[in-house]
Design a protein around this motif. Structure first.
Motif, PDB file in Angstrom:
ATOM      1  N   GLY A  23       0.809  -1.212   0.000  1.00 58.27           N
ATOM      2  CA  GLY A  23       0.000   0.000   0.000  1.00 58.27           C
ATOM      3  C   GLY A  23       0.845   1.266   0.000  1.00 58.27           C
ATOM      4  N   THR A  24       1.960   1.229   0.716  1.00 57.32           N
ATOM      5  CA  THR A  24       2.844   2.391   0.778  1.00 57.32           C
ATOM      6  C   THR A  24       3.527   2.640  -0.555  1.00 57.32           C
ATOM      7  OG1 THR A  24       3.219   2.016   3.128  1.00 57.32           O
ATOM      8  CG2 THR A  24       4.825   3.385   1.973  1.00 57.32           C
ATOM      9  N   THR A  27       0.842   3.698  -3.179  1.00 59.15           N
ATOM     10  CA  THR A  27       0.322   5.055  -2.997  1.00 59.15           C
ATOM     11  C   THR A  27       1.359   6.097  -3.397  1.00 59.15           C
ATOM     12  OG1 THR A  27      -1.107   4.276  -1.222  1.00 59.15           O
ATOM     13  CG2 THR A  27      -0.712   6.640  -1.332  1.00 59.15           C
ATOM     14  N   HIS A  30       2.049   5.277  -7.731  1.00 58.57           N
ATOM     15  CA  HIS A  30       1.052   4.993  -8.766  1.00 58.57           C
ATOM     16  C   HIS A  30       0.974   6.083  -9.840  1.00 58.57           C
ATOM     17  CE1 HIS A  30      -1.486   7.550  -6.187  1.00 58.57           C
ATOM     18  NE2 HIS A  30      -2.222   7.755  -7.269  1.00 58.57           N
ATOM     19  N   ILE A  72      -2.972   2.827   2.542  1.00 58.87           N
ATOM     20  CA  ILE A  72      -3.583   3.747   1.572  1.00 58.87           C
ATOM     21  C   ILE A  72      -4.362   4.837   2.287  1.00 58.87           C
ATOM     22  CG2 ILE A  72      -5.333   3.943  -0.236  1.00 58.87           C
ATOM     23  CD1 ILE A  72      -4.445   1.158  -1.193  1.00 58.87           C
ATOM     24  N   ALA A  76      -3.317   8.661   2.079  1.00 55.71           N
ATOM     25  CA  ALA A  76      -4.223   9.466   1.258  1.00 55.71           C
ATOM     26  C   ALA A  76      -4.774  10.661   2.022  1.00 55.71           C
ATOM     27  CB  ALA A  76      -5.370   8.609   0.741  1.00 55.71           C
ATOM     28  N   VAL A  86      -2.949  11.230  -2.781  1.00 53.66           N
ATOM     29  CA  VAL A  86      -4.090  10.752  -3.566  1.00 53.66           C
ATOM     30  C   VAL A  86      -5.184  11.810  -3.499  1.00 53.66           C
ATOM     31  CG1 VAL A  86      -5.709   8.852  -3.922  1.00 53.66           C
ATOM     32  CG2 VAL A  86      -3.488   8.381  -2.898  1.00 53.66           C
ATOM     33  N   GLY A  93      -5.725   8.868  -8.798  1.00 56.43           N
ATOM     34  CA  GLY A  93      -5.948   8.449  -7.418  1.00 56.43           C
ATOM     35  C   GLY A  93      -7.151   7.536  -7.292  1.00 56.43           C
ATOM     36  N   TRP A  96      -6.260   4.227  -8.640  1.00 54.81           N
ATOM     37  CA  TRP A  96      -5.429   3.477  -7.705  1.00 54.81           C
ATOM     38  C   TRP A  96      -6.289   2.805  -6.632  1.00 54.81           C
ATOM     39  CZ3 TRP A  96      -1.944   0.511  -6.119  1.00 54.81           C
ATOM     40  CH2 TRP A  96      -1.538   0.445  -4.792  1.00 54.81           C
ATOM     41  N   VAL A  97      -7.212   3.535  -6.046  1.00 56.42           N
ATOM     42  CA  VAL A  97      -8.054   2.974  -4.997  1.00 56.42           C
ATOM     43  C   VAL A  97      -8.984   1.898  -5.567  1.00 56.42           C
ATOM     44  CG1 VAL A  97      -9.837   3.509  -3.300  1.00 56.42           C
ATOM     45  CG2 VAL A  97      -7.893   5.042  -3.578  1.00 56.42           C
ATOM     46  N   THR A 100      -6.973  -1.215  -6.568  1.00 50.21           N
ATOM     47  CA  THR A 100      -6.590  -1.993  -5.395  1.00 50.21           C
ATOM     48  C   THR A 100      -7.776  -2.814  -4.896  1.00 50.21           C
ATOM     49  OG1 THR A 100      -4.969  -0.329  -4.783  1.00 50.21           O
ATOM     50  CG2 THR A 100      -5.649  -1.847  -3.064  1.00 50.21           C
TER      51      THR A 100
END
Length: 122
Positions: A23-24, A27, A30, A72, A76, A86, A93, A96-97, A100
C-alpha cells in the motif's frame, strides 16, 4: 473452529507488514510513470495478496488486505503541510483505490486449489 496457532499468527503479522509495504509503495508510486506506474502498483498488490493467501490462508489474506488499506488510508489523508498523495479530484488516485479494491476482490475469488497444496494420495 480451532484457534490460530502461533505460526499462523506470525504469518498474519508478516502478511500485514507486506500489505502495508504494498500500500505504501503503490500510494507513493502509482502516478510516477503514467499509466505503467499504476498498472505495476496494482499488480504488486495482486501478487502480494495472492502470496499471503497461499502462505497463510484466509487469515493472512485478511491481514494483508487490512495492511494495504490502512497504508492507503493513512497516506491518502492530508499531511501536516496539506500535501496529498491521492487527491480526490485526480482520476489517477481514484484508479489506484478502485484498482486496489479490484485486486483484493480478484484474490478473494481465486480458486482454493490455486493457493493450497493438496496432500498426495496415500
Amino acid at each position: 473452529m480451532q484457534p490460530p496457532s502461533a505460526a499462523t499468527l506470525r504469518r498474519a503479522v508478516a502478511s500485514f507488514g507486506l500489505g502495508v509495504l504494498a500500500g505504501t509503495i503503490g500510494t507513493a508510486m502509482h502516478r510516477a510513470v503514467r499509466p505503467w506506474g499504476l498498472v505495476l502498483c496494482i499488480l504488486l498488490v495482486l501478487v502480494i495478496l495472492l502470496t499471503t493467501r497461499a502462505w497463510a490462508g484466509w487469515f493472512g489474506y485478511v491481514a494483508g488486505t487490512g495492511g494495504t488499506f490502512v497504508a492507503i488510508q493513512v497516506l491518502a489523508s492530508g499531511g501536516p503541510g496539506g500535501d496529498l498523495l491521492v487527491p480526490s479530484s485526480d482520476l489517477w488516485g481514484w484508479a489506484w483505490v478502485a484498482g486496489t479494491a479490484a485486486a483484493v476482490a480478484v484474490v478473494a475469488f481465486v480458486p482454493r486449489r490455486w493457493v493450497e497444496d493438496e496432500a498426495p494420495p496415500a
